[in-house]
Design a protein around this motif. Structure first.
Motif, PDB file in Angstrom:
ATOM      1  N   LYS A   1       0.843  -1.206   0.000  1.00 44.56           N
ATOM      2  CA  LYS A   1       0.000   0.000   0.000  1.00 44.56           C
ATOM      3  C   LYS A   1       0.872   1.248   0.000  1.00 44.56           C
ATOM      4  CE  LYS A   1      -4.095  -1.901   2.181  1.00 44.56           C
ATOM      5  NZ  LYS A   1      -4.859  -1.983   3.416  1.00 44.56           N
TER       6      LYS A   1
ATOM      7  N   THR B   1       2.049   1.852  -3.404  1.00 41.93           N
ATOM      8  CA  THR B   1       0.970   2.412  -4.225  1.00 41.93           C
ATOM      9  C   THR B   1       0.835   3.907  -3.977  1.00 41.93           C
ATOM     10  OG1 THR B   1      -0.159   0.333  -3.889  1.00 41.93           O
ATOM     11  CG2 THR B   1      -1.453   2.115  -4.864  1.00 41.93           C
ATOM     12  N   LEU B   2       0.867   4.264  -2.691  1.00 43.15           N
ATOM     13  CA  LEU B   2       0.729   5.684  -2.346  1.00 43.15           C
ATOM     14  C   LEU B   2       1.909   6.489  -2.885  1.00 43.15           C
ATOM     15  CD1 LEU B   2      -0.688   5.743   1.263  1.00 43.15           C
ATOM     16  CD2 LEU B   2      -1.711   6.680  -0.801  1.00 43.15           C
TER      17      LEU B   2
ATOM     18  N   LEU C   1       1.417   7.187  -6.401  1.00 44.87           N
ATOM     19  CA  LEU C   1       0.433   8.253  -6.580  1.00 44.87           C
ATOM     20  C   LEU C   1       1.063   9.617  -6.385  1.00 44.87           C
ATOM     21  CD1 LEU C   1      -2.656   6.824  -4.693  1.00 44.87           C
ATOM     22  CD2 LEU C   1      -2.368   7.129  -7.139  1.00 44.87           C
TER      23      LEU C   1
ATOM     24  N   ALA D   1       3.096  10.492  -9.306  1.00 43.91           N
ATOM     25  CA  ALA D   1       2.262  10.889 -10.446  1.00 43.91           C
ATOM     26  C   ALA D   1       1.815  12.335 -10.300  1.00 43.91           C
ATOM     27  CB  ALA D   1       1.040   9.975 -10.538  1.00 43.91           C
TER      28      ALA D   1
END
Lengths: 340, 352
Positions: free
Chosen positions: B10, B13-14, B17, B20
């Motif tokens: 997780k 994933t963060l 993000l 991005a």
């Protein structure tokens, strides 16, 4: 069949009929009133004895009609998307604007204006839709990143956080590239520039979104009973949630692309529709579609006639209506009754 | 253990993000300067060689001031008395540098809101200020200026703030009277002769444009300039220098409806004109002003109201880049006039 269910179906038929009649009235008024007054006879001629050298005929057929259809699509899309979002998140305040999806689409439009100024309609629509999709993905990812399963509260909070973040990025790009006037116009919302080409691009997505939503309407009603109960009744909750998300994404993007990031429609119309026909999504969604379409077309008719000859942004009028409604809903404790 | 792995996933994933989002910020940061000048002048034009249009570029002026410091007291346009070194080369210009550099006066820094693309030779080693509106006293201080030039609208309190760094003189940046603008700068630096040369240049440019339009039979025609900023509209009279050139300097005409629209400051700027009514605003000649580009947006070319204009049907719409007219300054005039002349010829269907 329970008495309440039968009663809701009767109410549905009555309200849908009234709604459709009012849409027809709005159509007639829209064709006749605008920057110039056009008689019913000329409107009739424009449709049935069209003369391309007659600008009145062109006005009716190529300016007013596509604009009216755009209003219908936008109203229906945002209302249905709002209803589905409120159902799946079990939050009466959920709406594509509040949840951040509109801010993703807006960021997409700003990126096009700033970095691809000569871009055509299709690219603008594509990047805008990609922006909306990106935000939807982010909302789910962030909501999923926490401990435990995705909750409606977490979805709304992550949506609001992303919306704020993207608004900041959007503002930075606007300021850096001197796009203030263009963006003020865009974010104010208007369907004034709609042409047939816009509709040709939007209609397939709109139709797919509406048809799919009606197909899953029954499952959405079951989902409203709660995830555990739904699973117990054999519903594939993951599939329904995924489909719901895709529908919301498509319908929101279609609306935002045509008219701009207009909020509150997806909040007000589903709320009123549930009040009219109950909580069965097979009745709620068509009611939302008809009354959403009616609402936007009437507001646009008013926007065109505030100062004939000039275009008053429809988004401002909708916000003026939407904000008091939002306050009303947020204060009303009974709002929870629909989400049991 | 499993829980830790899950949390790490997780976390990744963060992180992805965040990266991005950072990329998006980067894109914002690397964006083009939307309102820079375009198609500047070449070296030959800068030396004042006449072009075939009857318009010619600004004469090149050398800074003739002596190196020795000369303390003078000058009364500014605000009525303030300012004492400064008239021969200083340590100047920061917060606004209006396009007139100052025409005198050959070197600057340490100039307003960074516009890039002087095509005019680099006027600016030499001068640096663009990162902060112009609002300005940053710290940034200005970093140049250790002996004189700060600002715009005429700067408030007394702001001038007082900057005065703690160096003497401050506001310039006539709003004025459309070049004789006033240039003679004032000439007085500031004791370069009255050079000012007169530039004033004569501006007057000649204007006279040549008037003559050119008369010869082409365009001067007594009505003209409408449309633009697209989310909706089709007409640029307001104030704020866009092409309007001043066309309707005030050159004396082109416009219909009453267009005049009323352009000068109505009670409403919203760039109020969207209904496609149904666009034709009512059409003049004999039609120009389209692109925002940072010299092309007509497809949102305009596909607009039904736009397509109903006679000028569009007859393929005689002249196109200009509106951003060229966002600033006033004597070094910009040649490009501004030349672009208008070219567009007016297209609007009048006159071969270049």
């Amino acid at each position: 069949m329970s008495k309440e269910k039968a009663n809701n179906q009767t109410r549905f038929l009555v309200f849908i009929t009234i709604g459709l009649v009012l849409v027809a009235v709005a159509f007639f008024l829209t064709m006749c009133f605008g920057a110039t007054r056009i008689s019913a006879g000329e409107v009739f001629d424009a449709f049935f004895r069209f003369d391309s050298s007659n600008f009145t005929h062109v006005t009716v057929r190529d300016i007013r009609l596509p604009r009216f259809l755009a209003d219908l699509i936008v109203g229906a899309s945002l209302s249905v998307a709002g209803a589905i979002m409120q159902g799946t998140t079990k939050n009466p305040m959920a709406d594509s604007g509040i949840m951040g999806i509109s801010s993703g689409a807006t960021l997409g439009v700003v990126i096009v204006l700033a970095f691809f100024p000569g871009a055509g309609r299709f690219l603008k629509m594509g990047i805008s839709a990609a922006g909306a999709g990106f935000v939807t993905l982010l909302i789910y990812l962030i909501a999923y990143a926490g401990k435990g399963r995705i909750t409606p509260e977490r979805m709304v909070l992550s949506g609001m956080a992303i919306s704020t973040l993207l608004s900041s990025i959007t503002t930075a790009i606007i300021l850096k590239n001197g796009l203030m006037t263009q963006m003020v116009r865009y974010t104010s919302g208007s369907s004034a520039n709609t042409i047939w080409k816009d509709l040709a691009i939007a209609v397939p997505f709109f139709a797919a979104g509406i048809v799919t939503s009606i197909v899953i309407a029954r499952s959405l009603t079951v989902m409203n009973l709660g995830e555990d109960v739904s699973k117990g009744l054999g519903a594939n909750t993951t599939l329904i949630k995924t489909l719901s998300t895709i529908i919301v994404l498509i319908l929101s993007a279609v609306a935002v692309i045509i008219i701009g990031p207009v909020g509150y429609i997806g909040l007000m119309i589903p709320y009123i529709s549930r009040y009219m026909v109950g909580t069965d999504y097979r009745l709620v969604l068509p009611t939302c579609a008809v009354y959403g379409a009616l609402f936007v077309s009437i507001v646009d008719l008013a926007a065109k006639n505030v100062k004939p000859g000039m275009e008053y942004p429809i988004g401002l009028l909708i916000t003026m209506i939407g904000v008091p409604f939002f306050v009303y809903v947020s204060r009303r404790q009974e709002g929870d009754q629909f989400y049991g | 253990m499993m829980m830790e792995k899950r949390n790490m996933r997780k976390g990744k994933t963060l992180l992805a993000l965040v990266l991005a989002v950072a990329m998006l910020f980067g894109m914002a940061g690397c964006g083009g300067e939307g309102s820079g000048q375009t198609d500047g002048q070449n070296g030959a034009e800068q030396e004042g060689i006449r072009t075939g249009t009857g318009l010619y570029a600004v004469p090149v002026i050398k800074d003739s001031r002596p190196e020795e410091p000369k303390e003078v007291t000058f009364t500014t346009l605000n009525g303030d008395e300012v004492t400064y070194n008239q021969n200083t080369r340590r100047i920061v210009c917060v606004f209006g540098s396009q007139d100052v550099v025409a005198f050959g006066i070197p600057l340490l820094a100039y307003e960074g809101s516009t890039e002087p693309v095509g005019y680099e030779s006027f600016y030499g080693d001068a640096e663009a200020l990162m902060n112009t509106s609002p300005f940053s006293p710290e940034e200005i201080l970093s140049y250790e200026p002996e004189l700060i030039l600002v715009n005429e609208r700067m408030s007394a309190s702001q001038i007082e703030r900057l005065s703690k760094i160096a003497p401050v003189i506001p310039l006539y940046t709003d004025s459309t009277d070049f004789a006033q603008r240039l003679s004032y700068i000439g007085e500031i630096f004791g370069m009255q002769e050079e000012a007169q040369e530039l004033i004569t240049y501006e007057e000649t440019l204007r006279e040549n444009m008037v003559k050119e339009l008369k010869d082409l039979g365009l001067s007594d025609r009505t003209l409408t300039i449309f633009t697209y900023l989310g909706n089709i509209s007409i640029p307001p009279m104030r704020g866009w220098f092409m309007n001043t050139i066309l309707y005030e300097y050159v004396g082109m005409k416009r219909t009453d409806k267009v005049k009323e629209f352009m000068e109505d400051e009670s409403g919203v700027a760039y109020e969207a004109i209904s496609s149904e009514k666009l034709k009512e605003y059409e003049g004999d000649l039609v120009l389209f002003a692109g925002d940072g580009v010299k092309t007509i947006s497809t949102y305009v070319t596909e607009n039904v109201g736009w397509k109903s204009l006679d000028a569009v049907k007859e393929d005689r719409v002249g196109v200009i880049d509106m951003s060229v007219y966002a600033q006033k300054g004597v070094i910009l005039l040649y490009e501004q006039y030349a672009q208008l002349l070219e567009a007016l010829k297209a609007a009048g269907k006159i071969a270049s």
